[in-house]
Scaffold this motif. Structure first.
Motif, short mmCIF file in Angstrom:
data_model
loop_
_atom_site.label_atom_id
_atom_site.label_comp_id
_atom_site.label_asym_id
_atom_site.label_seq_id
_atom_site.Cartn_x
_atom_site.Cartn_y
_atom_site.Cartn_z
N ALA A 210 52.62 32.77 41.66
CA ALA A 210 51.54 32.46 40.72
C ALA A 210 50.54 33.61 40.63
N ALA A 211 50.25 34.23 41.77
CA ALA A 211 49.32 35.36 41.77
C ALA A 211 49.88 36.53 40.98
N ARG A 212 51.18 36.78 41.12
CA ARG A 212 51.79 37.88 40.38
C ARG A 212 51.83 37.59 38.89
N ALA A 213 52.07 36.36 38.54
CA ALA A 213 52.06 36.00 37.12
C ALA A 213 50.67 36.21 36.53
N GLN A 214 49.64 35.94 37.30
CA GLN A 214 48.27 36.11 36.83
C GLN A 214 47.98 37.56 36.45
N PHE A 215 48.54 38.50 37.22
CA PHE A 215 48.25 39.91 36.97
C PHE A 215 49.40 40.65 36.29
N GLY A 216 50.47 39.95 35.99
CA GLY A 216 51.57 40.56 35.26
C GLY A 216 52.36 41.57 36.04
N VAL A 217 52.54 41.35 37.34
CA VAL A 217 53.31 42.28 38.17
C VAL A 217 54.53 41.57 38.74
N SER A 248 55.50 48.80 42.10
CA SER A 248 54.39 48.75 41.14
C SER A 248 53.06 48.77 41.89
N LEU A 249 52.04 49.29 41.21
CA LEU A 249 50.71 49.39 41.80
C LEU A 249 49.73 48.55 41.00
N LEU A 250 49.04 47.64 41.69
CA LEU A 250 48.00 46.81 41.08
C LEU A 250 46.65 47.32 41.57
N ILE A 251 45.81 47.78 40.64
CA ILE A 251 44.50 48.33 40.98
C ILE A 251 43.42 47.37 40.51
N ALA A 252 42.62 46.87 41.46
CA ALA A 252 41.50 45.99 41.14
C ALA A 252 40.21 46.78 41.33
N GLY A 253 39.46 46.94 40.26
CA GLY A 253 38.21 47.68 40.33
C GLY A 253 38.04 48.54 39.10
N HIS A 282 34.57 38.74 43.48
CA HIS A 282 34.85 38.63 44.91
C HIS A 282 35.56 37.32 45.23
N ALA A 283 35.20 36.27 44.53
CA ALA A 283 35.82 34.97 44.79
C ALA A 283 37.28 34.93 44.35
N GLN A 284 37.68 35.88 43.48
CA GLN A 284 39.07 35.90 42.98
C GLN A 284 39.92 36.97 43.66
N LEU A 285 39.35 37.74 44.57
CA LEU A 285 40.12 38.82 45.19
C LEU A 285 41.31 38.31 46.00
N ALA A 286 41.22 37.10 46.50
CA ALA A 286 42.34 36.56 47.29
C ALA A 286 43.63 36.55 46.47
N GLN A 287 43.52 36.34 45.14
CA GLN A 287 44.71 36.35 44.30
C GLN A 287 45.31 37.75 44.22
N VAL A 288 44.45 38.78 44.23
CA VAL A 288 44.97 40.16 44.21
C VAL A 288 45.74 40.43 45.49
N TYR A 289 45.16 40.09 46.62
CA TYR A 289 45.84 40.33 47.90
C TYR A 289 47.13 39.52 48.00
N SER A 290 47.10 38.30 47.49
CA SER A 290 48.29 37.45 47.55
C SER A 290 49.39 37.95 46.64
N ALA A 291 49.02 38.64 45.56
CA ALA A 291 50.02 39.17 44.63
C ALA A 291 50.76 40.37 45.21
N ALA A 292 50.15 41.04 46.19
CA ALA A 292 50.70 42.28 46.72
C ALA A 292 51.50 42.05 48.00
N ASP A 293 52.52 42.88 48.19
CA ASP A 293 53.22 42.92 49.46
C ASP A 293 52.44 43.74 50.49
N ILE A 294 51.74 44.78 50.00
CA ILE A 294 51.03 45.71 50.87
C ILE A 294 49.73 46.12 50.17
#
Length: 395
Positions: A210-217, A248-253, A282-294
């Protein structure tokens, strides 16, 4: 205890993520029930045409007062001359804030001590203010105040040294920053290391698909979180991607390097694998971390990088340059890996190696659970009690 939290590094409506670690520490301290607090978080004011530079026009829209998470926050303006006035900043800050604090005392909040965050100009100004008001003061160092300003600028360095010598208490968020204080001639026993913690309720492993679908990765995903400035090293991560063809690289910021990074990705032929999420609350950053393997932090220096703990609390291991406080955070294989430099080849090799031996998300999360806020809260309370007890004895 009544404390005044004093810092130009504090969130406000136009910059809700700015200095959120200062706010988080204060919220945890208040949750102890042993402290009352007011926050004075000044914002810079610049004259005339200079107001269009950088974020100054945006800062002019910050309200004079607000309530954040039940905390009364004042945002008085103080004069600042961009580029040319660095040596004058603490004086302008103290001059502008002294009448604000006197009015606060007169209104009934006669605080016991000043709790200042960031040494320059905030800690130096706190030194001036504490002397004028006859109050004890504590300064917390958070990174570039000692690693950059105190190292590179002679006059600010002298002011920082004077403030550190006069302070009733000194806090650093990592041992590496305590070492910087010692290098400035401050005895080690004068300071205490109280690291930032992580909110283990806010940051938890989320559903990855779900997190990956949110960010399209899709596929193998690494992430970078933070302001897009040279120190954060996003350029080096992008330059590593040609050596990581299935990543793939997901950059938040967001920040001044956004366009350059976008153009670099296109030049290297990896634009389709670099996803810019923009500013993520900040409250949504958990989705970024959950979308990533590393999570990859190719930083030049940090005080205590909260993003590492936040990622691990979400079950995501990290790769970080072995600078500043990073080696104090990443101390076990389940946490991730440290790298000696931020060369693209080094980053690519570390990412490949970690993908070959990814720890279980539950194990990484369990490691992060050792970094809760309670020890820091208790450490602050003990320090403040000791300072006030010594004051009473002296009186």
């Amino acid at each position: 205890m009544r404390i005044l939290t004093f810092s130009t590094l504090y969130p406000n409506p136009t910059a809700p993520h700015f200095g959120v670690f200062v706010e988080n520490r204060l919220r945890q301290l208040l949750s102890s029930g042993e402290v009352q607090a007011r926050v004075v978080a000044p914002v810079p004011w610049v004259p005339g045409d200079w107001a269009v530079l950088g974020g100054y026009a945006r800062m002019a829209r910050v309200p004079l007062q607000e309530i954040r998470h039940g905390i009364d926050v004042l945002h008085p303006a103080y004069p600042q001359l961009p580029k040319v006035g660095m040596n004058l900043h603490p004086y302008g800050l103290a001059w502008a804030i002294l009448p604000v604090l006197r009015r606060l005392i007169a209104s009934g909040f006669d605080f016991d001590l000043i709790d200042a965050h960031y040494f320059y100009p905030d800690g130096v100004a706190a030194h001036f203010l504490a002397r004028k008001l006859g109050k004890p003061f504590v300064v917390t160092s958070r990174g570039s105040d000692l690693v950059t300003i105190a190292r590179d600028y002679a006059f600010p360095r002298r002011l920082i040294q004077a403030a550190a010598q006069a302070a009733d208490g000194l806090i650093t968020v990592s041992k590496s920053l305590q070492d910087e204080l010692v290098a400035l001639g401050i005895a080690r026993e004068r300071s205490v290391v109280l690291r930032n913690g992580v909110d283990l309720e806010q940051f938890q492993p989320g559903e990855r698909a779900a997190a990956r679908a949110q960010f399209g990765v899709t596929g193998r995903v690494i992430a970078s979180v933070g302001h897009l400035i040279p120190r954060k090293g996003n350029e080096f991560i992008i330059r590593a991607l040609p050596q990581l063809p299935d990543v793939s690289l997901l950059i938040a910021g967001d920040g001044p390097q956004r366009q350059m990074l976008t153009e670099l990705a296109a030049q290297l032929g990896v634009a389709e694998r670099v996803h810019f999420a923009g500013v993520v609350g900040h409250a949504q950053l958990a989705q970024v971390y959950s979308a990533a393997d590393i999570l990859v932090l190719a930083t030049g220096h940090e005080g205590w990088p909260n993003v590492l703990l936040e990622a691990m609390a979400c079950g995501t291991p990290v790769i970080a340059t072995a600078v500043s406080g990073c080696p104090e955070i990443v101390t076990a294989p389940v946490a991730g890996r440290l790298i000696p430099d931020r060369e693209p080849a080094t980053i690519a090799a570390a990412v490949s190696a970690l993908f070959e031996a990814l720890p279980e998300r539950a194990a990484t999360r369990a490691y992060a659970e050792g970094f809760g806020w309670e020890p820091t809260t208790q450490g602050q309370l003990a320090l403040f009690r000791d300072i006030l007890a010594r004051r009473r004895q002296a009186a």
